[in-house]
Design an enzyme around this catalytic site. Structure first.
Site, PDB file in Angstrom:
ATOM      1  N   ASP A  39       0.831  -1.201   0.000  1.00 44.76           N
ATOM      2  CA  ASP A  39       0.000   0.000   0.000  1.00 44.76           C
ATOM      3  C   ASP A  39       0.872   1.260   0.000  1.00 44.76           C
ATOM      4  O   ASP A  39       0.600   2.217  -0.713  1.00 44.76           O
ATOM      5  CB  ASP A  39      -0.926  -0.021   1.220  1.00 44.76           C
ATOM      6  CG  ASP A  39      -1.845   1.175   1.239  1.00 44.76           C
ATOM      7  OD1 ASP A  39      -2.733   1.254   0.358  1.00 44.76           O
ATOM      8  OD2 ASP A  39      -1.663   2.056   2.108  1.00 44.76           O
ATOM      9  N   LYS A  59       1.499   4.219  -2.935  1.00 43.85           N
ATOM     10  CA  LYS A  59       1.436   5.672  -2.723  1.00 43.85           C
ATOM     11  C   LYS A  59       2.716   6.332  -3.206  1.00 43.85           C
ATOM     12  O   LYS A  59       2.681   7.435  -3.791  1.00 43.85           O
ATOM     13  CB  LYS A  59       1.184   5.967  -1.244  1.00 43.85           C
ATOM     14  CG  LYS A  59      -0.231   5.585  -0.826  1.00 43.85           C
ATOM     15  CD  LYS A  59      -0.408   5.533   0.676  1.00 43.85           C
ATOM     16  CE  LYS A  59      -1.843   5.158   1.036  1.00 43.85           C
ATOM     17  NZ  LYS A  59      -2.007   4.777   2.433  1.00 43.85           N
TER      18      LYS A  59
HETATM   19  N1  LIG Z   1      -9.949   2.774   4.697  1.00 41.80           N
HETATM   20  C1  LIG Z   1      -9.203   3.844   4.538  1.00 41.80           C
HETATM   21  O1  LIG Z   1      -8.828   4.535   5.467  1.00 41.80           O
HETATM   22  C2  LIG Z   1      -8.833   4.255   3.171  1.00 41.80           C
HETATM   23  C3  LIG Z   1      -8.084   5.396   2.979  1.00 41.80           C
HETATM   24  C4  LIG Z   1      -7.736   5.785   1.684  1.00 41.80           C
HETATM   25  C5  LIG Z   1      -8.134   5.013   0.623  1.00 41.80           C
HETATM   26  N2  LIG Z   1      -8.885   3.915   0.831  1.00 41.80           N
HETATM   27  C6  LIG Z   1      -9.295   3.143  -0.323  1.00 41.80           C
HETATM   28  O2  LIG Z   1     -10.724   3.136  -0.359  1.00 41.80           O
HETATM   29  C7  LIG Z   1     -11.155   1.963  -1.032  1.00 41.80           C
HETATM   30  C8  LIG Z   1     -12.255   1.309  -0.217  1.00 41.80           C
HETATM   31  O3  LIG Z   1     -11.774   0.931   1.013  1.00 41.80           O
HETATM   32  P1  LIG Z   1     -12.760   0.393   2.137  1.00 41.80           P
HETATM   33  O4  LIG Z   1     -12.009   0.467   3.396  1.00 41.80           O
HETATM   34  O5  LIG Z   1     -14.024   1.085   2.072  1.00 41.80           O
HETATM   35  O6  LIG Z   1     -12.977  -1.086   1.682  1.00 41.80           O
HETATM   36  P2  LIG Z   1     -14.270  -2.015   1.885  1.00 41.80           P
HETATM   37  O7  LIG Z   1     -13.816  -3.394   1.687  1.00 41.80           O
HETATM   38  O8  LIG Z   1     -14.959  -1.668   3.140  1.00 41.80           O
HETATM   39  O9  LIG Z   1     -15.229  -1.559   0.713  1.00 41.80           O
HETATM   40  C9  LIG Z   1     -15.045  -1.928  -0.622  1.00 41.80           C
HETATM   41  C10 LIG Z   1     -16.401  -2.275  -1.194  1.00 41.80           C
HETATM   42  O10 LIG Z   1     -16.260  -2.505  -2.565  1.00 41.80           O
HETATM   43  C11 LIG Z   1     -17.047  -3.637  -2.925  1.00 41.80           C
HETATM   44  N3  LIG Z   1     -16.496  -4.181  -4.145  1.00 41.80           N
HETATM   45  C12 LIG Z   1     -15.364  -4.882  -4.334  1.00 41.80           C
HETATM   46  N4  LIG Z   1     -15.212  -5.185  -5.636  1.00 41.80           N
HETATM   47  C13 LIG Z   1     -16.246  -4.652  -6.281  1.00 41.80           C
HETATM   48  C14 LIG Z   1     -16.648  -4.626  -7.638  1.00 41.80           C
HETATM   49  N5  LIG Z   1     -15.924  -5.179  -8.586  1.00 41.80           N
HETATM   50  N6  LIG Z   1     -17.777  -3.975  -7.954  1.00 41.80           N
HETATM   51  C15 LIG Z   1     -18.526  -3.394  -7.005  1.00 41.80           C
HETATM   52  N7  LIG Z   1     -18.192  -3.397  -5.714  1.00 41.80           N
HETATM   53  C16 LIG Z   1     -17.066  -4.023  -5.351  1.00 41.80           C
HETATM   54  C17 LIG Z   1     -16.964  -4.529  -1.761  1.00 41.80           C
HETATM   55  O11 LIG Z   1     -18.025  -5.434  -1.759  1.00 41.80           O
HETATM   56  C18 LIG Z   1     -17.005  -3.530  -0.621  1.00 41.80           C
HETATM   57  O12 LIG Z   1     -18.363  -3.234  -0.299  1.00 41.80           O
HETATM   58  C19 LIG Z   1      -9.896   1.138  -1.243  1.00 41.80           C
HETATM   59  O13 LIG Z   1      -9.429   1.318  -2.540  1.00 41.80           O
HETATM   60  C20 LIG Z   1      -8.919   1.737  -0.290  1.00 41.80           C
HETATM   61  O14 LIG Z   1      -7.570   1.612  -0.675  1.00 41.80           O
HETATM   62  C21 LIG Z   1      -9.228   3.517   2.077  1.00 41.80           C
HETATM   63  N1  LIG Z   2      -4.904   1.343   4.297  1.00 39.91           N
HETATM   64  C1  LIG Z   2      -4.498   2.648   3.982  1.00 39.91           C
HETATM   65  C2  LIG Z   2      -5.675   3.512   3.804  1.00 39.91           C
HETATM   66  C3  LIG Z   2      -5.293   4.858   3.274  1.00 39.91           C
HETATM   67  O1  LIG Z   2      -4.835   4.750   1.982  1.00 39.91           O
HETATM   68  C4  LIG Z   2      -3.665   3.178   5.091  1.00 39.91           C
HETATM   69  O2  LIG Z   2      -3.642   2.554   6.145  1.00 39.91           O
HETATM   70  O3  LIG Z   2      -2.977   4.174   4.942  1.00 39.91           O
END
Ligand SMILES: NC(=O)c1ccc[n+]([C@@H]2O[C@H](COP(=O)([O-])OP(=O)(O)OC[C@H]3O[C@@H](n4cnc5c(N)ncnc54)[C@H](O)[C@@H]3O)[C@@H](O)[C@H]2O)c1
Ligand SMILES: N[C@@H](CCO)C(=O)O
Ligand code: NA
Length: 933
Positions: free
Chosen positions: A788, A792
């Protein structure tokens, strides 16, 4: 028919005879009349005939015998009909020449069929008229609603020899009888019913004649149809008289004289009409006159009509004849809208319009006024006010010479937008080797300029092409004609092609002041470009009352909305599709819900989520999903997820000009579609790092497309979640700073783990806490493996101009080799505690040296390298001072030197801050699309 006999007035009978006639007219004020018919074309039938008329408008008393079938058979049928028609109009040829007062004292009103639709409405019309305190009032009325169609239907039935015309005539009669009984009483009612009865019996005779002939000329048809107005005008005048106010009604066929001009058009003969009006007035110097709209007569006294929207035209002509203070056209809308409100919900009522603007809008299909209606009032500078009779409090739209509130604002320059659909563009192109095209152009002009179908002409200054828009249904004929006309030129290669482009629409921006205001077209085209709408042809005359663009019909409503919202500061509407309503997507939906009203109110931004798709179910809506219960709706009303259908749903929606897909998954396959979506004009916003850290060539292709179009791709939350990392870096680069090094703690998860792994809890417990807090990737191994962070680093490196692949970054993974092959995140989390002892040892070693463990990423822009590793930092180092899921990113640049880098610090993971970062991108997009900043 008209050529058969020309009627001209005879010298009137003696004055004494006329007086006798008047005296015997049982109180009716209309004078008697004698006519002579000069049968110039049909001498065999006799040189002249006289018909004496003794009472009222002759058509009501003309003997039905004239139309008896036998008579029709025996002599010239058309001749008899001709008498009938000509006799219908009674004109006093001399008389006391009472002065017809003109000017400000006259107020002219016109009430259309809808306003006269029921007895109750006719009463309301009477009340409105009585409420006008003007010294003199002239009220033009249409037939009751639907009556004109019923009358045309009578003629149609009779001439196609359909016996049911008699029943249809009864229906018309009953409709008026019922309305009159509702509205009037006593003597007035009796008088009206007697008149109606007499008219209906005349009509029956005439329709019978038409039935026998199997044909009705235009004048016959006009004669029949005009009865709707005769009846409604009489009913209204009786209704007004009921209140005690003196009121008289006018059969405008006695006054309005018109001559045919081109196809289905007539021109008023002002001089003759004024003369006749003077005479009419000298007989009946009334202060309140209810006059029939729509109908008129020819100079030969043959009944005719003013054709489509004729009553408006009647009002404008009469307004001009009396030099009225104002002509008010009453209808059922509050005024003229800035765009078709069925297509643009934010369309506003315009308080004023200039004559030219109203004219242009009508030309482009806005249902304002027929352009010809404007001519009579324009020449005398009489304002027309369009008002709603069902909402008297609305001030309406005033159409006049120079609207007072034209304040010179840019948005006041464009008054409205109109569209015309179902057009085809015809492109005539010359061969490059010939410069003769101008000759052909002229021929094209000459051939088609007279055609009312021609919608616009665009001529390229290169002299090589000319194109014009015509209705699609006519294009085959136009194209064939051009091929015939230019056969030789095409064969010789002087013309290279005559091309037809179907499925086009015109969007026109109309405004008088566009001509003198710079930037109007720039705003229009910017709005279209930002809605990703391709413009095929552009036309703007130097008077610049309108700018016309030809575009694909499927884009037309979007274009209209995009342009309208830019000029009228209505909401910037953005249709949103959310992919992956997991932690971030779900939080974003909640934030959107909470903020929607504020955005609408304060920033004029209207965000509509029209689709949500997870990996198994999706929910679609054309107008917007109720965000307070999206989860329940998705469960109950969702359909099986299909990303192609989901995207089609968004792109096929022609109501919203701007669309954005927000990818909240961590999925590589979803990210692989961005290029296609952008190509379709759908904006993309994402916190998903997969696209920007994927294969370099794909990344470059995507960014190149993004830069070449007005379709946007924003991904601030891919690095540092909601922290302004990408935007800061862009700001530095775009202002000419040079990036030397970017170094920092980029993982919220790893930051949290090492900030909290202080000897009180095991390593695996702290990892579980980070996962629980929503910091980790869906699979925490993506964080612990350093992948990850490496993503970045790659994103920032590429943003800084380095062409690196993910595999170019050496990564120090924290995932024990033995757990790399776990089949799921859960299995990994279960097995992680067996490595807690190793971690405890590493931590205490560092502590013993006065240091802490920190997982960092570095972009070395000077050496074009990147690196990701676990390092030890002294306790007083800024990286050792963090708490929670803090990220810290230090930019060392030519401006922000070695010891004083630009530092951004704060929580870099977690649902709220990440969704907030995505939301920020959505608002950035809205602002790029024209929302106020
Ligand atoms: N959690 C954080 O703090 C954070 C910070 C920055 C970026 N992100 C990014 O945000 C994104 C989402 O993270 P999250 O924590 O919400 O994950 P999550 O697993 O909670 O949510 C992802 C959702 O996408 C759905 N999904 C997966 N494949 C799919 C597809 N092909 N079509 C439709 N839906 C699909 C899953 O069913 C799930 O509901 C990731 O790319 C992650 O890197 C997260
Ligand atoms: N999993 C990522 C979310 C933000 O991209 C982190 O912990 O920084
Ligand atoms: Na960010």
């Amino acid at each position: 028919m008209r050529g058969h006999a020309v009627a001209s007035p005879l010298p009137p009978a003696t004055a004494a005879a006329r007086r006798r006639h008047r005296a015997s007219s049982s109180g009716r004020e209309v004078a008697s009349q004698c006519w002579k018919y000069d049968l110039s074309q049909d001498r065999s039938l006799g040189a002249s005939l006289r018909i004496g008329q003794s009472q009222g408008s002759l058509h009501r008393h003309c003997s039905a015998n004239l139309l008896r079938p036998a008579a029709a058979k025996n002599c010239c049928f058309s001749l008899h009909m001709y008498f009938f028609l000509a006799a219908a109009i009674s004109v006093e040829q001399d008389g006391v020449n009472t002065y017809l007062p003109k000017g400000d004292m006259w107020s002219v009103h016109k009430f259309g069929g809808t306003c006269m639709g029921t007895p109750q409405r006719i009463q309301s019309v009477a009340d409105i008229v009585l409420g006008d305190s003007s010294e003199r009032k002239l009220v033009i009325v249409s037939a009751m609603s639907k009556v004109t169609d019923m009358m045309y239907n009578l003629v149609h039935k009779a001439q196609s020899r359909n016996d049911s015309y008699t029943i249809a005539l009864e229906e018309v009669s009953e409709k008026h009888m019922a309305a009159a009984k509702d509205l009037l009483d006593g003597e007035d009612l009796a008088r009206f019913l007697a008149q109606l009865h007499s008219d209906v019996s005349n009509l029956r005779a005439m329709l019978r004649a038409i039935y026998i002939a199997g044909h009705a000329t235009e004048s016959f048809s006009d004669f029949v149809v005009g009865h709707g107005e005769l009846w409604s005008a009489q009913m209204l005048s009786y209704a007004i008289k009921k209140s005690g106010a003196p009121c008289t009604w006018m059969d405008t066929r006695e006054v309005l004289v018109v001559k045919p001009s081109g196809s289905n058009q007539v021109d008023p003969d002002y001089l003759e009409s004024e003369k006749r009006l003077q005479k009419w007035f000298s007989r009946q110097p009334a202060e309140m006159i209810i006059a029939t709209g729509f109908i008129a007569s020819t100079a030969e006294n043959i009944p005719t009509t003013l054709k489509r929207d004729g009553s408006d035209f009647s009002a404008a002509i009469i307004g001009s004849l009396v030099r009225a203070r104002q002509v008010t056209i009453w209808t059922d809308v509050d005024g003229v809208f800035s765009a078709d409100p069925r297509k643009v919900s934010e369309a506003v009522i315009l308080s004023t319009l200039s004559y030219q603007e109203a004219w242009e809008m009508s030309y482009f299909g806005a249902n304002v006024l027929h352009p010809r209606t404007i001519i009579p009032v324009m020449k005398d500078n009489i304002p027309i006010v369009i008002r709603n009779m069902f909402n008297i409090s609305a001030p309406g739209t005033m159409i006049c010479r120079q609207p007072a509130n034209d304040n010179g604002d840019l948005d006041a320059c464009v008054k409205s937008f109109a569209t015309i659909d179902n057009l085809a563009l015809v492109n005539v192109e010359g061969s490059v080797s010939y410069t003769h095209l101008d000759v052909y152009k002229r021929q094209v002009y000459i051939r088609f300029i007279g055609s009312s179908s021609l919608q616009n002409i665009v001529q390229a200054s290169s002299e090589h092409s000319i194109c014009f828009a015509v209705p699609e249904k006519e294009v085959a004929a136009v194209s064939a004609a051009l091929h015939v006309r230019f056969r030789e030129a095409l064969a010789a290669g002087r013309l290279s092609k005559v091309e037809v482009i179907n499925g086009c629409s015109i969007l026109a921006a109309v405004g008088l002041r566009m001509a003198s205001t710079p930037g109007v077209s720039a705003i229009l085209f910017d709005a279209l470009a930002k809605a990703n709408i391709n413009v095929r042809a552009i036309a703007q005359g130097c008077s610049e009352y309108n700018i016309t663009v030809v575009l694909k019909q499927e884009d037309c409503v979007r274009a209209l909305r995009a342009a309208h919202s830019r000029f009228f500061l209505s909401k910037t509407t953005l249709a949103v599709g959310i992919i992956g309503p997991g932690l971030i997507g779900g939080t974003l939906l909640n934030q959107l819900k909470d903020q929607a009203a504020v955005l609408k109110e304060n920033m004029n931004i209207d965000l509509r989520v029209i689709g949500i798709t997870g990996s198994s179910m999706m929910l679609l809506s054309d107008t917007g999903i109720d965000s307070t219960q999206w989860k329940e709706l998705l469960r109950k009303e969702g359909e099986p997820a299909d990303i192609a259908n989901f995207v089609r749903h968004l792109s096929d929606n022609h109501v919203f000009p701007n669309k954005v897909l927000v990818d909240c998954t961590a999925d590589t396959s979803v990210a692989s579609h961005y290029y296609d979506w952008l190509k379709k004009g759908i904006h993309v916003i994402t916190p998903n790092k997969k696209a920007n850290s994927g294969p370099l060539d794909r990344y470059l292709k995507l960014r190149t497309l993004q830069r070449a179009s007005y379709t946007h791709y924003f991904y601030e939350a891919t690095v540092g979640a909601g922290l302004p990392i990408i935007s800061t870096l862009r700001g530095l680069l775009e202002t000419g700073d040079k990036i030397l090094r970017i170094e920092g703690i980029f993982s919220g998860t790893l930051s949290y783990i090492f900030n909290n792994f202080e000897g009180t809890r095991t390593f695996s417990d702290v990892v579980a806490e980070a996962k629980e807090a929503g910091y980790t990737e869906p699979d925490p191994r993506d964080d612990l493996s350093g992948t990850d962070v490496a993503r970045k680093v790659i994103i920032l490196a590429r943003e800084s101009g380095l062409r690196l692949e993910l595999s170019d970054i050496p990564v120090n993974s924290l995932v024990p080799e033995a757990l790399a092959s776990c089949s799921s995140a859960d299995e990994f989390m279960q097995k992680l505690p067996s490595f807690d002892q190793d971690w405890a040892r590493q931590r205490s070693d560092a502590e013993a040296a006065g240091e802490v463990l920190r997982y960092v990423g570095v972009v070395d822009a000077v050496n074009k390298k990147g690196q990701v590793e676990l390092r030890r930092y002294k306790r007083d180092h800024p990286f050792a001072q963090l708490s929670g899921s803090d990220n810290i990113i230090a930019f060392t640049t030519s401006r922000y030197k070695e010891q004083q880098p630009l530092i951004v610090r704060g929580p870099g993971a977690g649902a709220e801050v990440t969704a907030g970062g995505v939301f920020c991108d959505i608002l950035r997009l809205a602002s790029y699309l024209g929302a106020p900043s």
